[in-house]
Motif scaffolding. Structure first.
Motif, PDB file in Angstrom:
ATOM      1  N   THR A 229     -15.025  11.253   7.342  1.00  0.00           N
ATOM      2  CA  THR A 229     -13.967  10.065   7.119  1.00  0.00           C
ATOM      3  C   THR A 229     -12.860  11.034   6.592  1.00  0.00           C
ATOM      4  O   THR A 229     -11.829  10.719   6.535  1.00  0.00           O
ATOM      5  CB  THR A 229     -14.908   8.705   6.092  1.00  0.00           C
ATOM      6  N   LEU A 230     -13.068  12.185   5.494  1.00  0.00           N
ATOM      7  CA  LEU A 230     -12.173  12.942   4.582  1.00  0.00           C
ATOM      8  C   LEU A 230     -11.311  14.198   5.342  1.00  0.00           C
ATOM      9  O   LEU A 230      -9.730  12.700   5.524  1.00  0.00           O
ATOM     10  CB  LEU A 230     -12.615  14.020   3.468  1.00  0.00           C
ATOM     11  N   GLU A 231     -11.648  14.066   7.166  1.00  0.00           N
ATOM     12  CA  GLU A 231     -11.072  14.733   7.716  1.00  0.00           C
ATOM     13  C   GLU A 231      -9.846  13.547   8.118  1.00  0.00           C
ATOM     14  O   GLU A 231      -8.306  14.159   8.417  1.00  0.00           O
ATOM     15  CB  GLU A 231     -11.695  15.088   8.547  1.00  0.00           C
ATOM     16  N   THR A 232     -10.006  12.550   8.887  1.00  0.00           N
ATOM     17  CA  THR A 232      -9.913  11.226   8.778  1.00  0.00           C
ATOM     18  C   THR A 232      -8.133  11.364   7.801  1.00  0.00           C
ATOM     19  O   THR A 232      -6.769  11.079   8.228  1.00  0.00           O
ATOM     20  CB  THR A 232     -10.145  10.467   9.762  1.00  0.00           C
ATOM     21  N   LEU A 233      -8.810  10.549   6.570  1.00  0.00           N
ATOM     22  CA  LEU A 233      -7.970  10.473   5.770  1.00  0.00           C
ATOM     23  C   LEU A 233      -6.752  11.467   5.473  1.00  0.00           C
ATOM     24  O   LEU A 233      -5.556  10.456   5.363  1.00  0.00           O
ATOM     25  CB  LEU A 233      -8.458  10.470   4.831  1.00  0.00           C
ATOM     26  N   LEU A 234      -7.412  12.924   5.929  1.00  0.00           N
ATOM     27  CA  LEU A 234      -6.105  13.872   5.325  1.00  0.00           C
ATOM     28  C   LEU A 234      -5.062  13.859   6.298  1.00  0.00           C
ATOM     29  O   LEU A 234      -3.714  14.122   6.397  1.00  0.00           O
ATOM     30  CB  LEU A 234      -6.634  14.959   5.196  1.00  0.00           C
ATOM     31  N   SER A 235      -5.721  13.624   6.889  1.00  0.00           N
ATOM     32  CA  SER A 235      -4.300  14.306   8.726  1.00  0.00           C
ATOM     33  C   SER A 235      -3.630  12.713   8.677  1.00  0.00           C
ATOM     34  O   SER A 235      -2.730  12.480   9.726  1.00  0.00           O
ATOM     35  CB  SER A 235      -5.315  13.800   9.699  1.00  0.00           C
ATOM     36  N   ILE A 236      -3.605  11.653   8.092  1.00  0.00           N
ATOM     37  CA  ILE A 236      -2.070  10.783   8.351  1.00  0.00           C
ATOM     38  C   ILE A 236      -1.968  10.452   6.627  1.00  0.00           C
ATOM     39  O   ILE A 236      -2.410  10.577   5.212  1.00  0.00           O
ATOM     40  CB  ILE A 236      -3.481   9.021   7.926  1.00  0.00           C
TER      41      ILE A 236
ATOM     42  N   GLY B  54      -8.743  -0.192   6.484  1.00  0.00           N
ATOM     43  CA  GLY B  54      -8.577  -1.671   6.958  1.00  0.00           C
ATOM     44  C   GLY B  54      -9.443  -1.945   8.319  1.00  0.00           C
ATOM     45  O   GLY B  54      -9.777  -3.076   8.604  1.00  0.00           O
ATOM     46  N   ASP B  55      -9.195  -0.843   9.130  1.00  0.00           N
ATOM     47  CA  ASP B  55      -9.602  -1.115  10.588  1.00  0.00           C
ATOM     48  C   ASP B  55     -11.009  -1.070  10.157  1.00  0.00           C
ATOM     49  O   ASP B  55     -12.031  -1.480  11.067  1.00  0.00           O
ATOM     50  CB  ASP B  55      -9.228  -0.742  12.141  1.00  0.00           C
ATOM     51  N   GLU B  56     -11.694   0.202   9.471  1.00  0.00           N
ATOM     52  CA  GLU B  56     -12.567   1.011   9.091  1.00  0.00           C
ATOM     53  C   GLU B  56     -13.628   0.290   8.303  1.00  0.00           C
ATOM     54  O   GLU B  56     -14.616  -0.266   8.770  1.00  0.00           O
ATOM     55  CB  GLU B  56     -12.695   2.127   8.366  1.00  0.00           C
ATOM     56  N   LEU B  57     -13.079  -0.896   7.736  1.00  0.00           N
ATOM     57  CA  LEU B  57     -13.876  -1.822   6.553  1.00  0.00           C
ATOM     58  C   LEU B  57     -14.299  -3.118   7.394  1.00  0.00           C
ATOM     59  O   LEU B  57     -15.426  -3.490   7.649  1.00  0.00           O
ATOM     60  CB  LEU B  57     -12.594  -1.925   5.313  1.00  0.00           C
TER      61      LEU B  57
ATOM     62  N   GLN C 279     -14.792  -8.096   5.361  1.00  0.00           N
ATOM     63  CA  GLN C 279     -13.774  -9.346   5.459  1.00  0.00           C
ATOM     64  C   GLN C 279     -12.869  -8.439   4.550  1.00  0.00           C
ATOM     65  O   GLN C 279     -13.083  -7.984   3.714  1.00  0.00           O
ATOM     66  CB  GLN C 279     -13.853 -10.691   5.508  1.00  0.00           C
ATOM     67  N   VAL C 280     -11.501  -8.367   4.894  1.00  0.00           N
ATOM     68  CA  VAL C 280     -10.481  -7.729   5.114  1.00  0.00           C
ATOM     69  C   VAL C 280      -9.178  -8.073   4.191  1.00  0.00           C
ATOM     70  O   VAL C 280      -9.493  -9.301   4.567  1.00  0.00           O
ATOM     71  CB  VAL C 280      -9.754  -6.567   5.102  1.00  0.00           C
ATOM     72  N   GLU C 281      -8.640  -8.135   2.646  1.00  0.00           N
ATOM     73  CA  GLU C 281      -7.341  -9.117   2.238  1.00  0.00           C
ATOM     74  C   GLU C 281      -6.440  -8.078   2.217  1.00  0.00           C
ATOM     75  O   GLU C 281      -6.621  -6.596   1.691  1.00  0.00           O
ATOM     76  CB  GLU C 281      -8.148  -9.992   1.059  1.00  0.00           C
ATOM     77  N   ILE C 282      -5.506  -8.236   2.978  1.00  0.00           N
ATOM     78  CA  ILE C 282      -3.951  -7.367   2.498  1.00  0.00           C
ATOM     79  C   ILE C 282      -3.083  -8.192   0.904  1.00  0.00           C
ATOM     80  O   ILE C 282      -2.486  -8.931   2.315  1.00  0.00           O
ATOM     81  CB  ILE C 282      -3.472  -6.546   3.527  1.00  0.00           C
ATOM     82  N   THR C 283      -2.669  -7.365   0.348  1.00  0.00           N
ATOM     83  CA  THR C 283      -1.357  -7.360  -0.580  1.00  0.00           C
ATOM     84  C   THR C 283      -0.332  -7.864   0.779  1.00  0.00           C
ATOM     85  O   THR C 283      -0.245  -6.951   1.143  1.00  0.00           O
ATOM     86  CB  THR C 283      -2.030  -7.206  -2.231  1.00  0.00           C
ATOM     87  N   ARG C 284       0.612  -7.840  -0.238  1.00  0.00           N
ATOM     88  CA  ARG C 284       2.382  -8.451   0.059  1.00  0.00           C
ATOM     89  C   ARG C 284       2.120  -6.803   0.779  1.00  0.00           C
ATOM     90  O   ARG C 284       2.580  -6.301   1.428  1.00  0.00           O
ATOM     91  CB  ARG C 284       3.139  -9.028  -0.439  1.00  0.00           C
ATOM     92  N   ARG C 285       2.236  -6.221  -0.467  1.00  0.00           N
ATOM     93  CA  ARG C 285       2.790  -4.392   0.215  1.00  0.00           C
ATOM     94  C   ARG C 285       1.872  -3.213   0.254  1.00  0.00           C
ATOM     95  O   ARG C 285       1.985  -2.673   0.601  1.00  0.00           O
ATOM     96  CB  ARG C 285       3.252  -4.261  -1.649  1.00  0.00           C
ATOM     97  N   GLY C 286       0.457  -4.098   0.213  1.00  0.00           N
ATOM     98  CA  GLY C 286      -0.157  -3.406   1.117  1.00  0.00           C
ATOM     99  C   GLY C 286      -1.836  -2.692   0.602  1.00  0.00           C
ATOM    100  O   GLY C 286      -3.050  -2.297   0.926  1.00  0.00           O
ATOM    101  N   ALA C 287      -2.117  -3.259  -1.035  1.00  0.00           N
ATOM    102  CA  ALA C 287      -3.631  -2.956  -0.890  1.00  0.00           C
ATOM    103  C   ALA C 287      -4.709  -4.312  -0.361  1.00  0.00           C
ATOM    104  O   ALA C 287      -4.260  -4.921   0.016  1.00  0.00           O
ATOM    105  CB  ALA C 287      -3.373  -2.900  -2.619  1.00  0.00           C
TER     106      ALA C 287
END
Length: 381
Positions: A14-21, A36-39, A45-53
């Motif tokens: 997971t860390l390796e993938t995160l670092l690649s983004i 978000g997809d991984e969660l 259930q995922v909530e995303i704020t307007r800016r992306g948190a």
């Protein structure tokens, strides 16, 4: 109570993938989508704020007092401040980091019409031209420029390609994972923390463990520029544990193994009761740990409290050598962080009064103030 096992292979991958983004502050949409997809893949259930948190919740045996664990998806980067006459770019840092670590970095320039590659170079980059003068050049952001890997020889060339002031640059992480457990990369702050949080969540879900109270996992997108968790907490959250890097250096207590509990930072001490609860959990579950205090450091905790959140705060860190530079940590530290987070999620609530926003004195906490045996002094008036 035994803790669920942490899948360290999942953590590392997971860390390796995160670092690649690439995700410098201000350019985080892609990593928000991935996390978000991984969660959702983990079943949350995922909530995303307007800016992306991001907010993701594991329901507990009780709703209150709700707990939160926060890590941040954004990293350091740079922003274009001027197109120079020679077609190269003047840049300023996004987040607080030294141009000493920027020199030689490979970067991606995110222009509206497409990305370009380049290198951050000192103004005097060739020893064959400048000889010893290259070692006398000052270290600051006015002394570097970005050379774009395209046939741009003038400002007009660069501007014609759609590159302009305000475009964001991402710095290549260049990660290396070693068989001895060491991990070396830029941007371990805080992608290693995010990976540890996801590994803790996976362990809880896979084992069928139910948190004692509702536990909200928060992922902020602007910690490196100071605003972080200022607007993503809900009012029912009573305590907030931030997961971030701990600075390994002479005079500091942080180490690249075990978990480092931050006792305080430049904004002041963290909550007495929550911090000592985490230390006790480390002792109870035989999690290697140490304490540290950070004089030139702040985390999502600071932005949450400054944003008006009335929450208890604590800081859990993985030791990082050369933080905000070319960083190094160890898988043992990340495993220890993940184990502590699972222990915290499964620990009993000790301050029941925290379920209410306000109340009277009944049930309010007490900090120890008795003089330790053998430490009594003798005063004469």
């Amino acid at each position: 109570m035994s803790l669920p096992n942490i899948d360290t292979d999942y953590l590392s991958h997971t860390l390796e993938t995160l670092l690649s983004i690439a995700s410098p502050s201000g350019y985080t949409d892609r990593i928000v989508h991935w996390v978000g997809d991984e969660l959702e893949r983990l079943g949350l259930q995922v909530e995303i704020t307007r800016r992306g948190a991001i907010r993701a919740t594991l329901e507990g045996r009780d709703d209150q007092p709700a707990r939160a664990i926060v890590s941040h998806l954004d990293t350091l980067g740079a922003i274009i401040t001027r197109i120079k006459d020679n077609g190269r770019l003047a840049v300023a840092p996004v987040g607080h980091w030294s141009s000493r670590f920027a020199e030689g970095a490979r970067v991606t320039i995110f222009a509206p019409d497409g990305a370009y590659r380049g290198t951050i170079l000192p103004l005097k980059a060739s020893g064959h031209v400048y000889a010893d003068a290259i070692d006398e050049q000052p270290v600051n952001w006015d002394q570097v420029e970005v050379r774009i890997d395209a046939p741009f020889a003038s400002a007009a060339d660069t501007e014609a390609a759609g590159i302009g002031v305000g475009d964001i640059l991402a710095v290549d992480p260049q990660p290396e994972f070693f068989d001895n457990g060491f991990i070396v990369s830029r941007h371990l702050d805080d992608k290693a923390g995010v990976a540890a949080v996801l590994a803790a969540m996976k362990a809880l879900i896979d084992s069928g463990s139910v948190p004692v109270v509702r536990t909200v996992f928060l992922f902020s997108i602007s910690e490196e520029v100071g605003s972080g968790a200022s607007s993503i907490l809900t009012h029912d959250i009573a305590s907030l544990v931030a997961v971030d890097n701990g600075a390994v250096a002479p005079g500091q207590g942080s180490r690249e193994t075990g978990v480092t509990i931050g006792m305080g930072d430049m904004t002041g001490p963290f909550d007495f009761h929550l911090t000592r609860k985490l230390i006790k959990l480390c002792e109870t579950h035989d999690i290697g740990h140490q304490r540290d205090h950070f004089r030139h450091y702040r985390s999502d905790n600071a932005s949450a409290v400054e944003g008006g959140a009335d929450v208890r705060t604590a800081l859990v860190t993985f030791g990082v050598d050369a933080s905000h530079g070319y960083e190094r940590t160890h898988i043992d530290a990340l495993d220890s962080v993940a184990r502590l987070l699972t222990a915290y999620a499964l620990s009993e609530v000790e301050i029941r009064r925290d379920a209410d926003d306000v109340g009277d004195l009944e049930g309010f906490t007490h900090q120890p103030d008795d003089v330790a045996e053998g430490a009594e002094g003798h005063r004469t008036d």
